[in-house]
Design an enzyme around this catalytic site. Structure first.
Site, mmCIF file in Angstrom:
data_model
loop_
_atom_site.group_PDB
_atom_site.id
_atom_site.type_symbol
_atom_site.label_atom_id
_atom_site.label_comp_id
_atom_site.label_asym_id
_atom_site.label_seq_id
_atom_site.Cartn_x
_atom_site.Cartn_y
_atom_site.Cartn_z
ATOM 1 N N SER A 63 -9.718 1.934 2.821
ATOM 2 C CA SER A 63 -8.835 2.663 1.925
ATOM 3 C C SER A 63 -7.820 1.780 1.203
ATOM 4 O O SER A 63 -7.172 2.229 0.256
ATOM 5 C CB SER A 63 -8.088 3.739 2.728
ATOM 6 O OG SER A 63 -7.267 3.155 3.730
ATOM 7 N N SER A 104 -10.018 -0.393 7.067
ATOM 8 C CA SER A 104 -9.444 -0.215 5.727
ATOM 9 C C SER A 104 -8.727 -1.424 5.154
ATOM 10 O O SER A 104 -8.345 -1.414 3.987
ATOM 11 C CB SER A 104 -8.491 0.984 5.722
ATOM 12 O OG SER A 104 -9.224 2.184 5.782
ATOM 13 N N LYS A 136 0.847 -1.197 0.000
ATOM 14 C CA LYS A 136 0.000 0.000 0.000
ATOM 15 C C LYS A 136 0.882 1.246 0.000
ATOM 16 O O LYS A 136 1.903 1.293 0.689
ATOM 17 C CB LYS A 136 -0.917 -0.017 1.227
ATOM 18 C CG LYS A 136 -1.958 1.104 1.247
ATOM 19 C CD LYS A 136 -2.901 0.950 2.445
ATOM 20 C CE LYS A 136 -3.944 2.049 2.489
ATOM 21 N NZ LYS A 136 -4.877 1.902 3.638
#
EC number: 6.3.5.7
Length: 487
Positions: free
Chosen positions: A152, A176, A77
């Site tokens: 996210s 997330s 990420k």
């Protein structure tokens, strides 16, 4: 390499037995990404040259027989800093930021021999539930490319679900990792707060953020968490507890395990198909020998307002560092110092980030602190106590991960309150610092449904054992999406 039909252990065996080289595996991974990601758009940046160089070095020294992760690729990420590899947090503010150091989790993955494939898309500064808040692109859901992948960590989930990588890292502040895992039909784990170092994670809300793995299977997830867990002197919130082998005892089953189901997690807004899938999961656990009872977590209903006050307040403080002077985006043709600050932040941050900064700044202001932030912190304590009371009598909590399956791109982006409610079932876990897992539990109209398992602090092993037992008793994790087809 078909990652849909392999796991970390099988690929490691192939590498040790020299069925193919690490370089061949890595080349195959990039070839597949270039083909698949045109439609999914999970990656923001690939690190092909350095990945192939590392693969060749591993081939030269030989794959370690005692390290299952050695020579296997992983996606990261883009809010986890990677030395000399652009780390943007999906924000214009950090568009050209190249860190000069690695996050601790990156050093740990490197020590385990894993190869960084590239950086994955996300909601800007991890603020969002759909990955639509990225400054650069909108990632698609592989099960239906008109749907969001969640957020996210949407890029992290989509990359695994579409077979581009076997594993990825995400971060979880209010759901997330778990919500995108649910939307994509994979396994995502938010570890106990303090289990994994946050050093090198671009901060959103420091008392809530936690890095965790996303994988296709429960056992693969445990293997990655093994690698990234442990105390770190760079992070004073990281725990000094000894890290167990999360795969040890994972096949022991759930006979005699006491599982609690909170009635509040099946209230208004939870889709009928989602509720049914979770209730079917209850029957599966009972058939495996677990005892399942309904319980109450009465203060969980306050989770969303408490979270958005605390998280936004911490974000407004953490994001003060992006001022147009020290590093990051700087507005052009500025007239004076005030212009530097105002324009750099106005132009560098997206709408959702600015919304949360304003909310947090208001909550921390002299006239609002007692009524908002202090009150939220007090209710957070009550939420923690609810969980502690349940764990006096139960080993695990079982619930839906998300109230719904994936929704359409553009459907909720202009309605912040509706978007915030997507996290209603995951937020309490972060507020209490507990470990949580989402794993596949069914489908509704071709879209995956996620089952959430919540364990006491530092009891990830219990969570993995239950997750593995459920996974082995069902076939949901074996479902393979048809890209661009009918699912």
């Amino acid at each position: 390499m078909d990652y849909f039909k392999n796991d970390l252990a099988s690929i490691h065996d192939d590498l040790v037995n020299k069925k193919y080289s690490v370089e061949e595996l890595t080349k195959s991974t990039f070839d597949n990404i270039k083909k698949v990601d045109k439609e999914i758009e999970a990656f923001l940046k690939l690190d092909e040259e350095r990945a192939l160089e590392k693969a060749r070095k591993i081939d030269e020294r030989g794959v370690k027989a005692d390290s299952i992760l050695d020579g296997i690729g992983i996606g990261i990420k883009d809010n986890i800093v990677t030395k000399d590899l652009t780390t943007t947090a999906a924000s214009k503010m950090l568009e050209n930021f190249e860190p000069i150091y690695n996050a601790t989790v990156m050093d740990k993955l490197n020590d385990a021999g894993m190869i960084t494939v590239g950086k994955l898309n996300m909601d800007e500064f991890a603020m969002g539930s759909s990955t639509e808040n990225s400054a650069f692109k909108i990632t698609k859901n592989v099960w239906d490319t008109t749907k969001v992948p969640g957020g996210s960590s949407g890029g992290s989930a989509a990359a695994v679900a579409s077979g581009q990588v076997l594993a990825s890292l995400g971060s979880d502040t209010g759901g997330s990792i778990r919500q995108p895992a649910a939307f994509n039909g994979i396994v995502g784990v938010k570890p106990t707060y303090g289990r994994v170092s946050r050093y090198g994670l671009i901060a959103f809300a420091s008392s809530l953020d936690q890095i965790g793995p996303l994988t296709r299977t429960v056992k693969d997830n445990a293997l990655v968490l093994n690698a990234i867990s442990g105390h770190d002197a760079h992070d004073f919130t990281s725990s000094s507890r000894e890290v167990p082998d999360f795969t040890k005892g994972i096949e022991d089953g759930v006979k005699g395990m006491r599982i609690a189901v909170p009635k509040e997690y099946f209230g208004e807004g939870v889709d009928e198909d989602v509720a049914k899938a979770v209730k079917d999961a209850v029957k599966t656990f009972e058939s495996l020998g677990a005892t399942v009872d309904e319980i109450s977590l009465p203060h969980s209903k306050y989770g969303v307002p408490v979270y958005y006050i605390i998280a936004s307040s911490e974000a407004s403080s953490n994001l003060q560092r992006y001022d147009g002077i020290r590093y990051g985006f700087r507005a052009k043709d500025v007239k004076n110092l005030e212009d530097v600050y105002v324009r750099s932040r106005s132009e560098g941050f997206g709408d959702e980030v600015k919304r949360r900064i304003m909310l947090g700044t208001f909550s921390l202001s002299a006239g609002s602190y007692d009524a908002f932030f202090k009150k939220a912190a007090q209710v957070r304590t009550l939420i923690c106590q609810d969980f502690e009371n349940v764990y006096k009598d139960y080993d695990l909590i079982l619930a839906p991960t998300s109230p719904t399956t994936a929704y359409g791109i553009g459907e909720e982006i202009n309605d912040p309150v509706t978007m915030y409610m997507n996290d209603i079932l995951t937020i309490p876990v972060n507020l209490a610092g507990l470990p949580g897992m989402s794993l596949p539990a069914g489908f509704s109209n071709g879209l995956p449904i996620g089952l959430q398992l919540i364990a006491p602090r530092f009891a990830e092993s219990t969570m993995y054992r239950a997750g593995y037992a459920f996974e082995q008793s069902t076939d949901f994790h074996k479902a393979i999406p048809t890209l661009g087809g009918q699912n």
